[in-house]
Design a protein around this motif. Structure first.
Motif, mmCIF file in Angstrom:
data_model
loop_
_atom_site.group_PDB
_atom_site.id
_atom_site.type_symbol
_atom_site.label_atom_id
_atom_site.label_comp_id
_atom_site.label_asym_id
_atom_site.label_seq_id
_atom_site.Cartn_x
_atom_site.Cartn_y
_atom_site.Cartn_z
ATOM 1 N N LEU A 173 -70.114 106.886 -29.474
ATOM 2 C CA LEU A 173 -69.233 108.043 -29.346
ATOM 3 C C LEU A 173 -69.404 108.954 -30.554
ATOM 4 C CD1 LEU A 173 -67.405 105.373 -28.199
ATOM 5 C CD2 LEU A 173 -65.948 107.270 -27.533
ATOM 6 N N MET A 174 -69.344 110.258 -30.323
ATOM 7 C CA MET A 174 -69.472 111.229 -31.402
ATOM 8 C C MET A 174 -68.579 112.427 -31.132
ATOM 9 S SD MET A 174 -72.865 113.255 -32.840
ATOM 10 C CE MET A 174 -72.816 114.576 -31.620
ATOM 11 N N ALA A 175 -67.883 112.885 -32.160
ATOM 12 C CA ALA A 175 -67.134 114.131 -32.091
ATOM 13 C C ALA A 175 -68.017 115.251 -32.627
ATOM 14 C CB ALA A 175 -65.849 114.024 -32.901
ATOM 15 N N LEU A 176 -68.163 116.304 -31.860
ATOM 16 C CA LEU A 176 -68.960 117.463 -32.247
ATOM 17 C C LEU A 176 -68.018 118.584 -32.676
ATOM 18 C CD1 LEU A 176 -71.496 119.262 -32.400
ATOM 19 C CD2 LEU A 176 -71.271 119.619 -29.924
ATOM 20 N N CYS A 177 -68.222 119.099 -33.879
ATOM 21 C CA CYS A 177 -67.341 120.131 -34.431
ATOM 22 C C CYS A 177 -68.119 121.411 -34.704
ATOM 23 C CB CYS A 177 -66.670 119.628 -35.711
ATOM 24 S SG CYS A 177 -65.529 118.262 -35.430
ATOM 25 N N PRO A 178 -68.267 122.263 -33.692
ATOM 26 C CA PRO A 178 -68.948 123.540 -33.918
ATOM 27 C C PRO A 178 -68.032 124.532 -34.619
ATOM 28 C CG PRO A 178 -68.169 123.416 -31.674
ATOM 29 C CD PRO A 178 -67.851 122.082 -32.298
ATOM 30 N N GLY A 179 -68.644 125.551 -35.197
ATOM 31 C CA GLY A 179 -67.887 126.682 -35.700
ATOM 32 C C GLY A 179 -67.834 127.748 -34.623
ATOM 33 N N LEU A 180 -67.876 129.000 -35.015
ATOM 34 C CA LEU A 180 -67.816 130.103 -34.064
ATOM 35 C C LEU A 180 -69.148 130.227 -33.327
ATOM 36 C CD1 LEU A 180 -66.039 132.688 -36.359
ATOM 37 C CD2 LEU A 180 -65.024 131.479 -34.423
ATOM 38 N N ARG A 227 -73.393 125.764 -43.309
ATOM 39 C CA ARG A 227 -72.299 126.640 -43.727
ATOM 40 C C ARG A 227 -70.948 126.026 -43.399
ATOM 41 N NH1 ARG A 227 -74.840 131.444 -40.294
ATOM 42 N NH2 ARG A 227 -75.296 129.572 -39.064
ATOM 43 N N TYR A 228 -70.837 125.487 -42.205
ATOM 44 C CA TYR A 228 -69.563 124.898 -41.804
ATOM 45 C C TYR A 228 -69.340 123.535 -42.454
ATOM 46 C CZ TYR A 228 -68.506 128.637 -38.561
ATOM 47 O OH TYR A 228 -68.194 129.855 -38.026
ATOM 48 N N LYS A 229 -70.417 122.818 -42.739
ATOM 49 C CA LYS A 229 -70.265 121.573 -43.493
ATOM 50 C C LYS A 229 -69.662 121.856 -44.862
ATOM 51 C CE LYS A 229 -74.005 118.951 -41.308
ATOM 52 N NZ LYS A 229 -75.360 118.380 -41.489
ATOM 53 N N ALA A 230 -70.129 122.928 -45.502
ATOM 54 C CA ALA A 230 -69.595 123.303 -46.809
ATOM 55 C C ALA A 230 -68.128 123.707 -46.700
ATOM 56 C CB ALA A 230 -70.421 124.440 -47.402
ATOM 57 N N MET A 231 -67.789 124.450 -45.665
ATOM 58 C CA MET A 231 -66.408 124.899 -45.490
ATOM 59 C C MET A 231 -65.454 123.743 -45.251
ATOM 60 S SD MET A 231 -67.066 128.275 -43.140
ATOM 61 C CE MET A 231 -65.325 128.486 -42.776
ATOM 62 N N THR A 232 -65.871 122.806 -44.391
ATOM 63 C CA THR A 232 -64.987 121.676 -44.110
ATOM 64 C C THR A 232 -64.893 120.743 -45.307
ATOM 65 O OG1 THR A 232 -66.840 120.501 -43.067
ATOM 66 C CG2 THR A 232 -65.379 121.753 -41.618
#
Length: 257
Positions: A173-180, A227-232
């Motif tokens: 199982l994996m949760a996928l966390c996209p940005g915009l 970019r989103y890895k850095a933000m989170t």
């Protein structure tokens, strides 16, 4: 040949998953509310990639729709090897600005449907000793942003917890966390797409390619963009009040196909 079932499949991230998985040789079960678009999509994928594409019309914000997909996932004669829970939507406006009925509908789709479909799939997969589930969440899960962000935070926590419990079962199982992502999401929610700078927008096909690589590597959480890895990562280190401005930009990341 393996079979993947994708919800919210007729546009955006769901459509990108369908195209990529069909190109990789997977048969498909396509789930959405719009039967005409489903049939057009199924015919196109069959013609382009030679795969079988089954159509299942279902509204996953309603019990009958969830039950129909649960039944398909429980079919052991024609098993599903990969479930992609992608269907979702956002409401325009801050807390108390959106009708409560719309908020409850969102929770049913983002939480109850994900729980029930993941459970139906995982039970059949565990009995076979193999299979996988990708639950599409959002980077909004890491920022304080109303019901949408809270529901996506639940998806992340649930998926990672279930992945741990099923670690030795052969079910991943994996949760996928996209940005915009540029999809129909914003138009449907009544949100203008110019509310965020251009650098924050992601390409659906590249997003899906990165997500599938993470899934193949056995990750339980995928944030497929530096970019989103850095933000989170920053959101975990600074006070919540300091990320409130950022959350207003990413709090409604598009996930609906």
């Amino acid at each position: 040949m393996t079979t993947a079932l994708i919800t919210g499949t007729t546009a955006g991230i769901g459509s990108a998953f369908a195209s990529r998985l069909a190109a990789d040789g997977h048969n498909l079960v396509l789930v959405s509310r719009d039967e005409k678009r489903l049939r057009n999509q199924a015919a196109d994928l069959h013609d382009r990639h030679g795969v079988e594409a089954e159509v299942l019309r279902a509204d996953l914000s309603e019990d009958a729709g969830i039950a129909a997909v649960e039944e398909r996932l429980g079919d052991r004669t024609h098993p599903v090897d990969l479930l992609v829970n992608n269907a979702g939507f956002g409401n325009n406006g801050r807390y108390l600005e959106a009708p409560l009925a719309d908020e409850l509908r969102m929770l049913k789709l983002h939480c109850e449907a994900v729980l029930r479909l993941t459970s139906a799939a995982a039970q059949t997969m565990r009995a076979r000793g193999r299979g996988g589930v990708i639950n599409v969440a959002s980077v909004a899960a890491f920022f304080p942003r109303g019901t949408y962000g809270a529901s996506k935070a639940w998806v992340v926590q649930f998926t990672q917890g279930a992945a741990k419990d099923l670690a030795r079962s052969g079910v991943r199982l994996m949760a996928l966390c996209p940005g915009l992502v540029r999809t129909e999401f914003h138009a449907r929610a009544g949100i203008k797409p110019d509310h965020a700078p251009s650098w924050m927008w992601l390409d659906p096909d590249r997003l899906v390619a990165a997500a599938l690589k993470d899934f193949a590597r056995g990750k339980t959480l995928s944030i497929p963009d530096p970019r989103y890895k850095a933000m989170t990562g920053l959101a975990k280190l600074v006070p919540r009040s300091a990320v409130a401005g950022v959350s207003s930009k990413v709090g409604r990341s598009p996930v609906k196909g």
